[in-house]
Design a protein around this motif. Sequence first.
Motif, PDB file in Angstrom:
ATOM      1  N   ASN B 276     -33.946  -9.667 -13.976  1.00  0.00           N
ATOM      2  CA  ASN B 276     -35.052  -9.176 -13.144  1.00  0.00           C
ATOM      3  C   ASN B 276     -34.976  -7.663 -12.986  1.00  0.00           C
ATOM      4  O   ASN B 276     -35.359  -7.127 -11.950  1.00  0.00           O
ATOM      5  CB  ASN B 276     -34.990  -9.848 -11.770  1.00  0.00           C
ATOM      6  CG  ASN B 276     -35.114 -11.350 -11.874  1.00  0.00           C
ATOM      7  OD1 ASN B 276     -35.987 -11.862 -12.572  1.00  0.00           O
ATOM      8  ND2 ASN B 276     -34.219 -12.067 -11.216  1.00  0.00           N
ATOM      9  N   ASP B 277     -34.458  -7.004 -13.972  1.00  0.00           N
ATOM     10  CA  ASP B 277     -34.260  -5.564 -13.871  1.00  0.00           C
ATOM     11  C   ASP B 277     -35.606  -4.845 -13.722  1.00  0.00           C
ATOM     12  O   ASP B 277     -36.601  -5.209 -14.357  1.00  0.00           O
ATOM     13  CB  ASP B 277     -33.548  -5.060 -15.130  1.00  0.00           C
ATOM     14  CG  ASP B 277     -33.016  -3.659 -14.945  1.00  0.00           C
ATOM     15  OD1 ASP B 277     -31.895  -3.528 -14.440  1.00  0.00           O
ATOM     16  OD2 ASP B 277     -33.741  -2.705 -15.292  1.00  0.00           O
ATOM     17  N   ALA B 278     -35.606  -3.851 -12.861  1.00  0.00           N
ATOM     18  CA  ALA B 278     -36.850  -3.137 -12.566  1.00  0.00           C
ATOM     19  C   ALA B 278     -37.259  -2.194 -13.692  1.00  0.00           C
ATOM     20  O   ALA B 278     -38.398  -1.719 -13.709  1.00  0.00           O
ATOM     21  CB  ALA B 278     -36.694  -2.359 -11.269  1.00  0.00           C
ATOM     22  N   GLU B 279     -36.358  -1.905 -14.609  1.00  0.00           N
ATOM     23  CA  GLU B 279     -36.640  -1.005 -15.740  1.00  0.00           C
ATOM     24  C   GLU B 279     -37.141   0.357 -15.268  1.00  0.00           C
ATOM     25  O   GLU B 279     -37.958   0.983 -15.920  1.00  0.00           O
ATOM     26  CB  GLU B 279     -37.656  -1.608 -16.692  1.00  0.00           C
ATOM     27  CG  GLU B 279     -37.193  -2.896 -17.346  1.00  0.00           C
ATOM     28  CD  GLU B 279     -38.242  -3.483 -18.260  1.00  0.00           C
ATOM     29  OE1 GLU B 279     -38.214  -3.156 -19.458  1.00  0.00           O
ATOM     30  OE2 GLU B 279     -39.081  -4.251 -17.788  1.00  0.00           O
ATOM     31  N   TYR B 320     -29.442   8.569 -11.176  1.00  0.00           N
ATOM     32  CA  TYR B 320     -30.130   7.720 -10.217  1.00  0.00           C
ATOM     33  C   TYR B 320     -31.475   7.269 -10.789  1.00  0.00           C
ATOM     34  O   TYR B 320     -32.181   8.032 -11.428  1.00  0.00           O
ATOM     35  CB  TYR B 320     -30.372   8.467  -8.901  1.00  0.00           C
ATOM     36  CG  TYR B 320     -29.120   8.990  -8.235  1.00  0.00           C
ATOM     37  CD1 TYR B 320     -27.953   8.245  -8.221  1.00  0.00           C
ATOM     38  CD2 TYR B 320     -29.108  10.219  -7.610  1.00  0.00           C
ATOM     39  CE1 TYR B 320     -26.804   8.719  -7.608  1.00  0.00           C
ATOM     40  CE2 TYR B 320     -27.980  10.705  -6.985  1.00  0.00           C
ATOM     41  CZ  TYR B 320     -26.824   9.949  -6.996  1.00  0.00           C
ATOM     42  OH  TYR B 320     -25.697  10.427  -6.392  1.00  0.00           O
ATOM     43  N   TYR B 321     -31.797   6.019 -10.514  1.00  0.00           N
ATOM     44  CA  TYR B 321     -33.053   5.425 -10.963  1.00  0.00           C
ATOM     45  C   TYR B 321     -33.174   5.477 -12.485  1.00  0.00           C
ATOM     46  O   TYR B 321     -34.253   5.648 -13.029  1.00  0.00           O
ATOM     47  CB  TYR B 321     -34.253   6.114 -10.306  1.00  0.00           C
ATOM     48  CG  TYR B 321     -34.114   6.167  -8.804  1.00  0.00           C
ATOM     49  CD1 TYR B 321     -34.147   4.999  -8.055  1.00  0.00           C
ATOM     50  CD2 TYR B 321     -33.914   7.369  -8.145  1.00  0.00           C
ATOM     51  CE1 TYR B 321     -33.987   5.037  -6.680  1.00  0.00           C
ATOM     52  CE2 TYR B 321     -33.748   7.415  -6.769  1.00  0.00           C
ATOM     53  CZ  TYR B 321     -33.782   6.243  -6.039  1.00  0.00           C
ATOM     54  OH  TYR B 321     -33.620   6.277  -4.687  1.00  0.00           O
ATOM     55  N   GLU B 322     -32.047   5.403 -13.158  1.00  0.00           N
ATOM     56  CA  GLU B 322     -32.104   5.423 -14.610  1.00  0.00           C
ATOM     57  C   GLU B 322     -30.923   4.683 -15.226  1.00  0.00           C
ATOM     58  O   GLU B 322     -31.103   3.905 -16.156  1.00  0.00           O
ATOM     59  CB  GLU B 322     -32.123   6.872 -15.114  1.00  0.00           C
ATOM     60  CG  GLU B 322     -32.362   6.978 -16.607  1.00  0.00           C
ATOM     61  CD  GLU B 322     -32.855   8.359 -16.999  1.00  0.00           C
ATOM     62  OE1 GLU B 322     -33.891   8.777 -16.448  1.00  0.00           O
ATOM     63  OE2 GLU B 322     -32.216   9.012 -17.828  1.00  0.00           O
ATOM     64  N   PHE B 330     -34.307  -3.661  -4.766  1.00  0.00           N
ATOM     65  CA  PHE B 330     -34.467  -2.306  -4.220  1.00  0.00           C
ATOM     66  C   PHE B 330     -34.754  -2.377  -2.724  1.00  0.00           C
ATOM     67  O   PHE B 330     -35.602  -3.137  -2.275  1.00  0.00           O
ATOM     68  CB  PHE B 330     -35.599  -1.581  -4.938  1.00  0.00           C
ATOM     69  CG  PHE B 330     -35.739  -0.148  -4.529  1.00  0.00           C
ATOM     70  CD1 PHE B 330     -34.830   0.794  -4.963  1.00  0.00           C
ATOM     71  CD2 PHE B 330     -36.771   0.250  -3.697  1.00  0.00           C
ATOM     72  CE1 PHE B 330     -34.949   2.124  -4.587  1.00  0.00           C
ATOM     73  CE2 PHE B 330     -36.894   1.570  -3.317  1.00  0.00           C
ATOM     74  CZ  PHE B 330     -35.983   2.500  -3.766  1.00  0.00           C
ATOM     75  N   GLN B 331     -34.051  -1.584  -1.968  1.00  0.00           N
ATOM     76  CA  GLN B 331     -34.235  -1.560  -0.517  1.00  0.00           C
ATOM     77  C   GLN B 331     -35.090  -0.358  -0.144  1.00  0.00           C
ATOM     78  O   GLN B 331     -34.680   0.791  -0.320  1.00  0.00           O
ATOM     79  CB  GLN B 331     -32.879  -1.491   0.200  1.00  0.00           C
ATOM     80  CG  GLN B 331     -33.023  -1.512   1.700  1.00  0.00           C
ATOM     81  CD  GLN B 331     -31.900  -2.260   2.384  1.00  0.00           C
ATOM     82  OE1 GLN B 331     -31.111  -2.942   1.737  1.00  0.00           O
ATOM     83  NE2 GLN B 331     -31.829  -2.152   3.698  1.00  0.00           N
ATOM     84  N   TYR B 340     -31.525   2.358  -2.368  1.00  0.00           N
ATOM     85  CA  TYR B 340     -30.543   1.820  -3.306  1.00  0.00           C
ATOM     86  C   TYR B 340     -30.968   0.422  -3.752  1.00  0.00           C
ATOM     87  O   TYR B 340     -31.759  -0.248  -3.092  1.00  0.00           O
ATOM     88  CB  TYR B 340     -29.164   1.721  -2.641  1.00  0.00           C
ATOM     89  CG  TYR B 340     -28.485   3.052  -2.443  1.00  0.00           C
ATOM     90  CD1 TYR B 340     -27.491   3.483  -3.309  1.00  0.00           C
ATOM     91  CD2 TYR B 340     -28.834   3.871  -1.380  1.00  0.00           C
ATOM     92  CE1 TYR B 340     -26.870   4.703  -3.124  1.00  0.00           C
ATOM     93  CE2 TYR B 340     -28.219   5.097  -1.190  1.00  0.00           C
ATOM     94  CZ  TYR B 340     -27.240   5.508  -2.066  1.00  0.00           C
ATOM     95  OH  TYR B 340     -26.620   6.718  -1.889  1.00  0.00           O
ATOM     96  N   TYR B 341     -30.412   0.028  -4.886  1.00  0.00           N
ATOM     97  CA  TYR B 341     -30.599  -1.348  -5.357  1.00  0.00           C
ATOM     98  C   TYR B 341     -29.452  -2.198  -4.807  1.00  0.00           C
ATOM     99  O   TYR B 341     -28.289  -1.948  -5.121  1.00  0.00           O
ATOM    100  CB  TYR B 341     -30.587  -1.398  -6.883  1.00  0.00           C
ATOM    101  CG  TYR B 341     -31.733  -0.651  -7.523  1.00  0.00           C
ATOM    102  CD1 TYR B 341     -32.979  -1.246  -7.680  1.00  0.00           C
ATOM    103  CD2 TYR B 341     -31.565   0.656  -7.968  1.00  0.00           C
ATOM    104  CE1 TYR B 341     -34.030  -0.552  -8.267  1.00  0.00           C
ATOM    105  CE2 TYR B 341     -32.606   1.355  -8.553  1.00  0.00           C
ATOM    106  CZ  TYR B 341     -33.833   0.745  -8.700  1.00  0.00           C
ATOM    107  OH  TYR B 341     -34.865   1.425  -9.277  1.00  0.00           O
ATOM    108  N   ARG B 342     -29.787  -3.195  -4.036  1.00  0.00           N
ATOM    109  CA  ARG B 342     -28.734  -4.025  -3.450  1.00  0.00           C
ATOM    110  C   ARG B 342     -27.927  -4.738  -4.531  1.00  0.00           C
ATOM    111  O   ARG B 342     -26.731  -4.960  -4.387  1.00  0.00           O
ATOM    112  CB  ARG B 342     -29.343  -5.052  -2.486  1.00  0.00           C
ATOM    113  CG  ARG B 342     -29.895  -4.434  -1.208  1.00  0.00           C
ATOM    114  CD  ARG B 342     -30.268  -5.512  -0.206  1.00  0.00           C
ATOM    115  NE  ARG B 342     -31.281  -6.427  -0.721  1.00  0.00           N
ATOM    116  CZ  ARG B 342     -32.594  -6.210  -0.667  1.00  0.00           C
ATOM    117  NH1 ARG B 342     -33.052  -5.123  -0.088  1.00  0.00           N
ATOM    118  NH2 ARG B 342     -33.449  -7.086  -1.160  1.00  0.00           N
TER     119      ARG B 342
END
Lengths: 318, 380
Positions: B276-279, B320-322, B330-331, B340-342
Amino acid sequence: MPEGKNLEGGCQMNKLTLTILTFILVLTFSITLASADVTQLLCLKKGETAEFSKCNPSISDYVCKRTSCQTCVIKKDAGHYCPASQNACNSLGLSCSLLNDTGGTTEVDGDAPNISLFSPIQGEVYPSRSVILNLDIDELATVHYLDNINGRGRWTRVCKDCNEYSRKRSFNEGLNDITIMAEDLTGNIVYEDLSFYIDSKSPKIKRTEPRKGFASGLFEVQFTEENPASLILQYGSFFTGMNEAPLNLEECSIGGTTTSCSAEVNLSSYSGQKIQYWFMLEDMAGSQVISKAVELKVDTQFPVINSINYTIDRRKFG
Amino acid sequence: MKNLYTILVLSLLVVSIIPAAFATSIGSGIGVDIITEDFEPIVWMCDNRIVVDDDVQWGRVSKGDQGMMERMNNYAFEGERVSWNVLVMDKNGVEKIQDVFATIGPTQGIGNDIEVNCQRTTGSQEIPSSCNARILEEQISTFNSDTMEYYTCTLTVETAESMQGEYWVTVEAMDMDGLSGTMDENEYWFLNPMIALSIDGDLLFEDVRAGTSSYSDTLLIGNDAEPSSGVMLDMFISGTDFYDSMSSGAMCPTTNQLGLDRFAYFATNGAYSTANDAETDSTDPKPINEGIYDVSTNRDRDAEGYVNIQRGDHFDRSMYYEAEIIQSGFQQEGPGPAGYYRGNLLAPGAEMALTFRLDLPEPCNGDFDTGDIYFWGEAI
């Protein structure tokens, strides 16, 4: 006189420059001494210990219990390590540093690793090109080997950061002359030379003589085998018994891939009987081949004229 | 003569009265002995503590020298600062307050080692409700400058040589009579916790046939920080291309280099995974990140849930974010690690599992042993 003044001024200038340089040198040296603490990303292998208790007795030593571990540390001037935030190493973009002799239980490794090679065995002949490469190393190392005959300088990796290896590897037919190299984590290298034979092709007996008729005691054989170890002629009959005669391979003649050998034996005890003979060839790898048994009559006796019947039809010839 | 009589009569009257007065002074009197209470100073913490970054390497949310919103647990590293605003009261008068300081030690309450003196500050005339200033049932809402003072206490974490481990931290006020009081809310901090990343398993691809995909054994990447430290690690991954260190005549597929783009990984961490990665792949200009961290590699998750690896051999904030290992969960906002990504956070002792896939091109030849895949952990 003006020249003298200039000379004196030059000397004063030199003294001033020398003083400034000395001061800068001392200052630089002092700063270097004062800032000897270094942030390091310490990478550990399983079982290695970073002795943080040397930094502060209330800190537990960190023992790496997994395959590998990394922790950010400040290496103090005295040589011991103190824990630091991982972010400190991240900000410096640090790569791995290994333990030194004061901050951890691993001493500075100046010794090359020791290889215990169990297979292949020096000088051994193997019947298959696939031979188990089995070795132990007394510390973690990366192992390569080089084929000194056909390798053309290319090193083949056996294993990385390992202290043992036991898997089949494929080698060349015939003589193998290889060099095994093991490099430990601190760059110490050891080489070990090894030669052995691969004889994966079974020997073949192409032709034997005589093939039919009578046996006089002279037998010939032609075979293809690069590494023959023994060649034996077996002959005899069930009634009189079997005999064998080993052939001297050095007396054989080689023509191309074919080797021709001959043996002469005394068949007098079998005279008048039927015998069977065959050749048994074994190569250096222990592979054997036996030629087809050939049955022959033995006639070692010279013909004897028992009687001559004659009539005289003329008195005079010519 | 008349005046003489008058004086005599008055004199007699006075003389007759005086004995009566003497008689009263002979009785027992009530002594007055007032002893003022030696008031033990009271310290109230106003609002909550603030952790300020050391301005060396700040995180993705809070900038340097700012309060670290993401710091959820009570741990701090060398150079970081913990601040409290406190209100100190001494009914004997502010002049009697001798010292206000922050202490750390093995027990809660007074008597621990003094680490830092607090600074007197000013505050509002109306005591903030966050101070929760009360003496027994009496709630105090008005600031009295004769008996109260505001202080700010800032404890900067020293080196691990002098501060390491778990400590009770509080603010203590001492008056001239030697009486002390601390704020009720003692805090328990882990200072300079030891952090480590552990990697269990080897990334080994053996006898891979060119033109095929191979899967590695699953590796475990763990947060090996000190137990009970509570250090949360934000995890990242990057890598380089691979080369054959030997003269082996390598080629894969067009040159003696095996590209990093041939590797991908699948990661799981509890309920989160790369499936379920946000990519998310931040692009320039990056609002938070600085520098460029391979913007040419677009984070991509394939149908199998495998994610490609960002190119890089060091950590910087542009990861970050990469380059997170798992971009999931993601919170958006606090409390907690907002931004951050939990699924990408590891608590001490926790591990995430990574399986790598190698898509070996065809043709390919060589032993590609030089090159790295890096794992990074950032304490948040």
